[in-house]
Design a protein around this motif. Structure first.
Motif, PDB file in Angstrom:
ATOM      1  N   GLY A   1      30.913  65.895  26.104  1.00 16.06           N
ATOM      2  CA  GLY A   1      30.564  66.637  24.966  1.00 16.06           C
ATOM      3  C   GLY A   1      31.926  67.617  24.591  1.00 16.06           C
ATOM      4  O   GLY A   1      31.677  68.761  23.658  1.00 16.06           O
ATOM      5  N   ARG A   2      32.736  67.426  25.262  1.00 21.78           N
ATOM      6  CA  ARG A   2      34.065  68.390  24.936  1.00 21.78           C
ATOM      7  C   ARG A   2      34.879  67.843  23.362  1.00 21.78           C
ATOM      8  O   ARG A   2      35.255  66.776  23.479  1.00 21.78           O
ATOM      9  CB  ARG A   2      35.049  68.222  25.887  1.00 21.78           C
ATOM     10  CG  ARG A   2      34.642  68.914  27.154  1.00 21.78           C
ATOM     11  CD  ARG A   2      35.665  68.416  28.415  1.00 21.78           C
ATOM     12  NE  ARG A   2      36.954  69.397  28.312  1.00 21.78           N
ATOM     13  CZ  ARG A   2      37.038  70.379  28.937  1.00 21.78           C
ATOM     14  NH1 ARG A   2      35.968  70.854  29.782  1.00 21.78           N
ATOM     15  NH2 ARG A   2      38.119  71.020  28.967  1.00 21.78           N
ATOM     16  N   GLN A   3      34.763  68.641  22.451  1.00 18.02           N
ATOM     17  CA  GLN A   3      35.507  68.599  21.296  1.00 18.02           C
ATOM     18  C   GLN A   3      35.074  67.217  20.475  1.00 18.02           C
ATOM     19  O   GLN A   3      35.713  67.022  19.490  1.00 18.02           O
ATOM     20  CB  GLN A   3      36.927  68.406  21.477  1.00 18.02           C
ATOM     21  CG  GLN A   3      37.353  69.841  22.039  1.00 18.02           C
ATOM     22  CD  GLN A   3      38.928  69.567  22.619  1.00 18.02           C
ATOM     23  OE1 GLN A   3      39.639  68.946  22.068  1.00 18.02           O
ATOM     24  NE2 GLN A   3      39.438  70.616  23.533  1.00 18.02           N
TER      25      GLN A   3
ATOM     26  N   SER B   1      21.802  72.995  21.862  1.00 18.85           N
ATOM     27  CA  SER B   1      22.984  73.500  21.395  1.00 18.85           C
ATOM     28  C   SER B   1      23.038  74.956  21.166  1.00 18.85           C
ATOM     29  O   SER B   1      21.965  75.547  21.162  1.00 18.85           O
ATOM     30  CB  SER B   1      23.469  72.737  19.944  1.00 18.85           C
ATOM     31  OG  SER B   1      22.534  73.092  19.006  1.00 18.85           O
TER      32      SER B   1
ATOM     33  N   GLY C   1      29.498  67.433  19.586  1.00 16.01           N
ATOM     34  CA  GLY C   1      29.235  67.969  21.101  1.00 16.01           C
ATOM     35  C   GLY C   1      28.077  67.501  21.873  1.00 16.01           C
ATOM     36  O   GLY C   1      27.930  67.890  22.726  1.00 16.01           O
TER      37      GLY C   1
ATOM     38  N   SER D   1      39.245  65.212  26.409  1.00 17.62           N
ATOM     39  CA  SER D   1      38.416  65.448  25.256  1.00 17.62           C
ATOM     40  C   SER D   1      37.727  64.298  24.652  1.00 17.62           C
ATOM     41  O   SER D   1      38.119  62.979  25.171  1.00 17.62           O
ATOM     42  CB  SER D   1      39.223  66.004  24.171  1.00 17.62           C
ATOM     43  OG  SER D   1      40.184  65.281  23.646  1.00 17.62           O
TER      44      SER D   1
ATOM     45  N   ARG E   1      28.406  75.368  22.040  1.00 18.38           N
ATOM     46  CA  ARG E   1      27.930  73.882  22.829  1.00 18.38           C
ATOM     47  C   ARG E   1      27.094  73.245  22.107  1.00 18.38           C
ATOM     48  O   ARG E   1      25.970  73.260  21.448  1.00 18.38           O
ATOM     49  CB  ARG E   1      27.420  74.535  24.201  1.00 18.38           C
ATOM     50  CG  ARG E   1      26.798  73.462  25.270  1.00 18.38           C
ATOM     51  CD  ARG E   1      26.284  73.949  26.302  1.00 18.38           C
ATOM     52  NE  ARG E   1      24.920  74.494  25.858  1.00 18.38           N
ATOM     53  CZ  ARG E   1      24.284  75.219  26.697  1.00 18.38           C
ATOM     54  NH1 ARG E   1      24.681  75.640  27.895  1.00 18.38           N
ATOM     55  NH2 ARG E   1      23.039  75.662  26.424  1.00 18.38           N
ATOM     56  N   GLY E   2      27.344  71.682  22.236  1.00 18.59           N
ATOM     57  CA  GLY E   2      26.282  70.622  21.562  1.00 18.59           C
ATOM     58  C   GLY E   2      25.252  70.477  22.448  1.00 18.59           C
ATOM     59  O   GLY E   2      25.007  70.947  23.568  1.00 18.59           O
TER      60      GLY E   2
END
Length: 775
Positions: free
Chosen positions: A401-403, A33, A407, A376, A258-259
């Motif tokens: 992983g978006r929102q 991340s 993530g 998302s 970012r996750g």
């Protein structure tokens, strides 16, 4: 497994009970991340826009957004290349909305390669400015093939931000630029979204459309700034510069959060007791394996997208996953769906909402959801077959992983029975450790440049300086000799009666179009360019349209018609053809001892002589003969020759030579997409133990487009990397004598005969040694 992540925990169900020595999992890695870095809003952003963003939950921006917006606001062409979900849209919205708010007549143009992406971006802009009187005069509006004529007329007069695509820009806007004079006079910004998508022939066409657009806008008195956006493009400033023909700056440091992302590479095993062409072993299909993973992830409650390569593959994957769930978790069967081009716009919007809301847990999709459409809350992505480029792989991977709260996400690439897929899952650094490819375009291709020169001259006479700036003088003189251009003291004019715009297919077809028509309804199912018609819509061919199967009854090249009827056979077809190739010019040649590598212009003469019918299991049902006319393609190729003496030294005598070269050619075609942004269907090849133009054993790999598309040139410049990867792919394949994962080709005109796998390895190893020894 040595560590536990969100991704490994999600994979556990699919791997339960699998012997580690027989596991389909060939590689697992974790991308850690990353925290966000914030910046202040640029001082030039007006308060009404700041208030609008605040009301939409945006009160801070990331550093890369501020930098990109500032470059564009101050008039610099800028390429934004940051990851998926990194707010690239906000980067170009800021300067555009600020300018449109402060300058009451200014306008903007947005270009996307797909209508779905354009519609998504209109919604994003509209959500920012909705209900705010100060933005009421902007009227952002779509202008594409789906737009009603009345709305098009209204948009031309009233909209200050037009959302369109290169096709409509060419045929419906620039060609009628006099009607758009007011819009062009005040054009301040042009957005080119997902600019990595503009490659090959499509990219070359779009580059010339962009040059024509800038030319018309400047003639009207404007000087627009171009903003390119992509999550995945190599050398973004140079890529945008090639597209518009002018220098640009790049913003590449991604400062968004970012996750953690887990990436798994997966290779299906061989099917027991199933053989394909010439007795080759057949792997479990990527579609079947992906459907099983999709069902497993849905059972685990993971919201998952599965990208398939074709519309039919999408429907079959969704159906197979639902069937698996009907047995193991029937309450979840209805929560798996399919999404692809061909659905009505309302149906697509409903599906997108169902995915975002979590009503659908699993969705099989084509690359229609690869581009920036904002879906998302996804947990996982399954990529069913390598999508052809590293850029596309990361675009698809980035949908997950978006929102989400953390993530964290999982990405699984499931390999097809294909040389490139097999190579990548066993050489993960070639995918995960490799920068995305540079886009390949060639706007100087005379077969592409010539028609655009005629369009440009029809729009406004071309000056001598413009002819030279476009490197177009030889092409212009040829067009003048044909009577299509007229040279006058004041410039180059299109000849009377010439109407060139309708003759160009922006998406890459050259040489006219064949309409595919359903004879039962008279519905046009689609088009194919004449050059490919005989190998794709010949009599007896199976044609897939929006998930439905049709059987072609007749092909009439004179009238440009392929007549078909609905039918759903349990087999597919692949053309068999003979090919002759002759060298017309040598553009570059290098000698390495007994090896010569060259970049050449060639004439390729094809004749379709029949087709195979192949069951969905991979078994060949039968071969059917055809008698079709010859066709000649003038294109470019990368070519190599070896002497018989050096081949004999590695055990390739006259009896083994045809099969060894043929197998090496097939494998090289399969691996060229590793170094060039192409698909194996964009290229072709010929191998011969004695070519009349060289007098030596020779292998050609050529672009499947008139005049070339830049792919063979890339193979020539990256020859050693390409050949080494090809050698490794063939040598490491687990089959005994050749299969679709190494040396067999689904498009072979000779029925994959003869093929010598061991001979191919010897040839490829010899190429590498010769190249290195004399480099």
């Amino acid at each position: 497994m040595q560590y536990s992540t969100f991704g490994t925990d999600l994979l556990a169900r699919s791997l339960a009970g699998t012997d580690p020595d027989e596991s389909p999992l060939t590689h697992l890695s974790v991308i850690p991340s990353r925290p966000a870095t914030f910046a202040e809003w640029p001082e030039w952003v007006p308060k009404p826009l700041l208030d609008a963003y605040a009301d939409n939950g945006i009160d801070r921006i990331w550093t890369h957004q501020a930098r990109a917006a500032d470059e564009a606001f101050h008039g610099n062409h800028v390429a934004i290349c940051t990851g998926t979900a990194s707010g690239k849209s906000l980067s170009y919205q800021m300067p555009i909305l600020s300018t449109l708010l402060n300058e009451k007549n200014s306008t903007a143009l947005y270009l996307a390669p797909t209508k779905a992406l354009g519609a998504d971006q209109i919604r994003a802009v509209s959500s920012v400015i909705a209900g705010r009187p100060e933005f009421g005069h902007l009227q952002p509006c779509a202008y594409d093939g789906d737009t009603d004529p009345e709305i098009r007329q209204w948009a031309r007069v009233h909209s200050r931000w037009i959302f369109t695509n290169p096709d409509m820009l060419h045929i419906g806007i620039i060609s009628h630029h006099a009607r758009w004079r007011q819009f062009f006079r005040h054009l301040r910004f042009i957005v080119v979204d997902e600019c990595h998508h503009y490659r090959g022939v499509f990219g070359s066409h779009t580059a010339l459309v962009m040059r024509r657009l800038l030319r018309i806008a400047r003639a009207a008195g404007a000087n627009p700034t171009v903003i390119g956006a992509s999550a995945t493009v190599a050398q973004p400033a140079e890529a945008l510069g090639r597209l518009i023909g002018e220098p640009a700056v790049a913003v590449t440091e991604d400062t968004s959060p970012r996750g953690e992302r887990t990436v798994a590479l997966w290779e299906p095993d061989f099917l027991p007791a199933v053989t394909g062409e010439n007795g080759a072993p057949v792997r479990r299909s990527a579609g079947a394996e992906s459907a099983r993973l999709l069902a497993d992830f849905v059972v685990e409650g993971a919201r998952t997208l599965c990208f398939a390569r074709s519309r039919r593959g999408v429907e079959l994957t969704a159906l197979s996953a639902r069937n698996l769930l009907s047995e193991s978790a029937p309450e979840l069967e209805s929560r798996v769906g399919a999404y692809r081009a061909g659905y009505l716009a309302d149906d697509r919007r409903k599906l997108e909402k169902a995915i975002s809301d979590g009503e659908l847990l699993g969705v099989a999709t084509t690359n229609a959801l690869e581009l920036g459409v904002d879906i998302s809350g996804l947990d996982a992505v399954i990529v069913s077959g390598y999508p052809g480029t590293v850029a596309s792989f990361w675009q698809q991977a980035g949908r997950a992983g978006r929102q989400r709260e953390s993530g964290d996400s999982l990405v699984v690439l499931v390999a097809r029975d294909d040389p490139l897929d097999t190579y990548l899952v066993h050489h993960p650094d070639s995918l995960l450790g490799k920068p995305v490819e540079a886009t390949v375009t060639d706007p100087t291709n005379p077969y592409i440049l010539g028609p655009h020169l005629l369009c440009a001259a029809a729009e406004k006479p071309l000056s001598e300086n413009e002819i030279d700036a476009w490197n177009a003088r030889p092409v212009a003189e040829d067009l003048a000799a044909e009577g299509l251009l007229r040279k006058r003291k004041s410039g180059w004019y299109v000849a009377a009666g010439v109407e060139p715009h309708a003759e160009i297919d922006i998406r890459g077809g050259i040489g006219g179009q064949v309409l595919i028509v359903d004879t039962t309804t008279s519905q046009v199912l689609g088009t194919v360019d004449t050059g490919r018609a005989m190998s794709t819509v010949h009599p007896g061919a199976v044609h897939i349209h929006q998930g439905e199967s049709y059987l072609v009854d007749e092909l009439d090249l004179d009238d440009g018609l392929a007549l078909a009827h609905p039918e759903d056979p349990d087999w597919t077809t692949s053309a068999r053809e003979t090919t002759d190739i002759s060298i017309t010019a040598t553009l570059e040649s290098r000698r390495f001892g007994a090896l010569t590598v060259a970049f050449v212009e060639v004439d390729v003469t094809h004749q379709v002589v029949g087709y195979l019918r192949t069951l969905r299991t991979g078994e060949v049902l039968d071969a059917v003969e055809l008698d079709m006319p010859e066709q000649t393609l003038h294109t470019r190729a990368v070519m190599y020759t070896l002497t018989p003496e050096v081949l004999a030294e590695v055990g390739i005598d006259e009896t083994r030579l045809p099969g060894s070269l043929h197998a090496a050619e097939h494998a090289a075609i399969g691996l060229l997409p590793l170094v060039a942004t192409c698909d194996r269907w964009d290229i072709g090849g010929v191998s011969t133990d004695l070519h009349p133009d060289t007098g030596l054993p020779t292998v050609f790999v050529y672009d499947g487009y008139m005049g070339g598309a830049g792919f063979a040139e890339r193979g020539h410049s990256a020859f050693l990397t390409w050949i080494n990867a090809t050698r490794d792919a063939v040598a490491s394949c687990g089959c005994e004598s050749g299969c679709p994962s190494c040396v067999q080709s689904p498009k072979c005109g000779n029925g994959n005969d003869p093929l010598d796998k061991d001979g191919a390895v010897a040839v490829l190893e010899l190429l590498s040694r010769q190249y290195l020894a004399d480099a």
